[in-house]
Design an enzyme around this catalytic site. Sequence first.
Site, PDB file in Angstrom:
ATOM      1  N   GLU A  51      -5.803  -6.902   1.044  1.00  0.00           N
ATOM      2  CA  GLU A  51      -4.421  -7.024   1.522  1.00  0.00           C
ATOM      3  C   GLU A  51      -4.315  -8.185   2.506  1.00  0.00           C
ATOM      4  OE1 GLU A  51      -2.901  -2.415   0.950  1.00  0.00           O
ATOM      5  OE2 GLU A  51      -3.346  -3.081   2.966  1.00  0.00           O
ATOM      6  N   HIS A  91       7.806  -4.792   6.362  1.00  0.00           N
ATOM      7  CA  HIS A  91       6.947  -5.013   5.189  1.00  0.00           C
ATOM      8  C   HIS A  91       7.649  -6.047   4.328  1.00  0.00           C
ATOM      9  CE1 HIS A  91       4.545  -4.434   1.638  1.00  0.00           C
ATOM     10  NE2 HIS A  91       3.727  -3.665   2.332  1.00  0.00           N
ATOM     11  N   ARG A 139       1.641 -10.100   7.513  1.00  0.00           N
ATOM     12  CA  ARG A 139       3.010  -9.686   7.177  1.00  0.00           C
ATOM     13  C   ARG A 139       4.117 -10.387   7.947  1.00  0.00           C
ATOM     14  NH1 ARG A 139       1.906  -3.285   6.426  1.00  0.00           N
ATOM     15  NH2 ARG A 139       0.603  -3.711   4.629  1.00  0.00           N
TER      16      ARG A 139
HETATM   17  C1  SIN Z   1       1.047  -1.381   1.540  1.00  0.00           C
HETATM   18  O1  SIN Z   1       0.535  -0.711   0.648  1.00  0.00           O
HETATM   19  O2  SIN Z   1       1.426  -2.534   1.363  1.00  0.00           O
HETATM   20  C2  SIN Z   1       1.240  -0.753   2.878  1.00  0.00           C
HETATM   21  C3  SIN Z   1      -0.032  -0.614   3.580  1.00  0.00           C
HETATM   22  C4  SIN Z   1       0.183  -0.614   5.072  1.00  0.00           C
HETATM   23  O3  SIN Z   1       1.316  -0.621   5.534  1.00  0.00           O
HETATM   24  O4  SIN Z   1      -0.803  -0.677   5.812  1.00  0.00           O
END
Ligand code: SIN
Length: 518
Positions: A114, A237, A284
């Site tokens: 991520e 997000h 993010r």
């Molecule tokens: C996501 O799956 O993008 C959210 C994970 C998070 O907020 O840590």
Amino acid sequence: MHADVLVVGTGIAGLSYAVRLAESSPKVKICMISKRDLLESNTKYAQGGIAVVSNFFLDSYEDHVQDTMKASGNTSNKTVVDFVVREGPARVKELMAWGAQFDTKGSKLHLGKEGGHSAKRIVHHKDQSGLQIQNALIAKARSLQNITFFENHSLVDLITDHHIPNTKQGRCYGAYVISKRDEEIVKITAQLTVLSTGGAGQVYAHTTNPTAATGDGLGAAYRAKVHIENLHFVQFHPTALFPKIDGNTFLISEAIRGAGAVLRNFKGEAFMTQYDTRKDLAPRDIVSRAIHSEMKKSNQAHVYLDATHIDIKILEQEFPTILTNCHKAGIDIIKDFIPVLPAAHYICGGIDVDEHGQSNLQGLYAIGECSHTGLHGANRLASNSLLEALVFASRAAKHSAVKLADEILSTSFFERIPNWSGTEDISNQKTVQIHELRASLQRIMSAHVGIVKSGESLQKAEEELHKVYVATKELYQQNKLTPQLTTLRNLVSVAYLMIKQSQKYPQNKGVYFNEDYV
Ligand code: SIN
């Protein structure tokens, strides 16, 4: 009602705290309050997973610490980051021993990637990690005799000295809660109280949080004069599905960008190359601001996420929930771009706690999203929240066991705590008014306290929120309390704190962006 420990909130933090304490101290009676049913919490909707170092050949604690510090713009508390990262693997193992199952590749855990992570380290269960964890923890907690559950009860207020005549101990003694069904206010006294009430995304019109995420713990703590920090660090997000499905904003996990999905503007350009060398996997705050800027340039309400080039087998295997929910909205992600926009997702601040999860009010702990531990600083690294919840829940449970052995208030003391007293019934008309006030508050916050703020927008938000506050106060003073009214009161408190703390913050850092400072 009386319990040794009252836990308010049944997400990963509250449940893992209760399981650990109940197992280590079988004589301790724990009472858990859940606003809806036990399953409904922010945890249930977590798709990505838990960031934790597990492949020591390709990853290290130092790298995870560094990624966390970097994402926060070096504002995280390094000591906290260090112990959370190092204690993480043991907590995940424990969670697996309690029944949570994560995806594997051969004999090893399958790890996702991520934004902001320099290695693959997200332990997950398809794109339903939170649901898997939540179900496992509920089953485990239900198997323990010394935990009792009160579903469909909302927090009204913490019980403090203020409620008890001639008392000045500076302590918390439990809470008043209200039942959803008959709107009865119940007094639950406890030696120790734990707030694990999760997030407050519902202060915004677009949020990935469920409708119960209304900052109840934060509101109650604020009224009890507990220290609350960093509420101006609201993480958006980058990719929530546009438009809403059944009134809810659905999250499109960052893990899908980890698997190769690319953001595109209305011209079809993969615009992240213009904003950061890490492109779609930048932290993010950077991706959300880039999307905000692209939306402004094109004067459109969203951008697109392109997953059409990802192997269909990977999409089906790893992202079944995203496939299904997009399908419900008429989008076939194998062929179509997904319309997405940033949505309020996570509050990096909260109730200020020490390394054991203790607040400044004796007898009150806060764990999970409602707390401020110092891990996230000005911007949380993806998937560090479930990790934080597990580590702090475990620390708080160990600390609570010692406290309960040491410091006990007498039964006669608890008997002096009065019941809650109410007044007349609320009319239907007032219920409509509560809904309208909640919607106005969400509009104010989204319009003026969003990804990009300014002195002027914050001033406007303060003035408009004041009207909502006055109307809410009137309702509160003149009517019998209902769950909807207590919730509105909490939303107003959280929105107020977010605005006030934003006005005081003097620089652009992490998720906080004020255009006056550019
Ligand atoms: C996501 O799956 O993008 C959210 C994970 C998070 O907020 O840590």
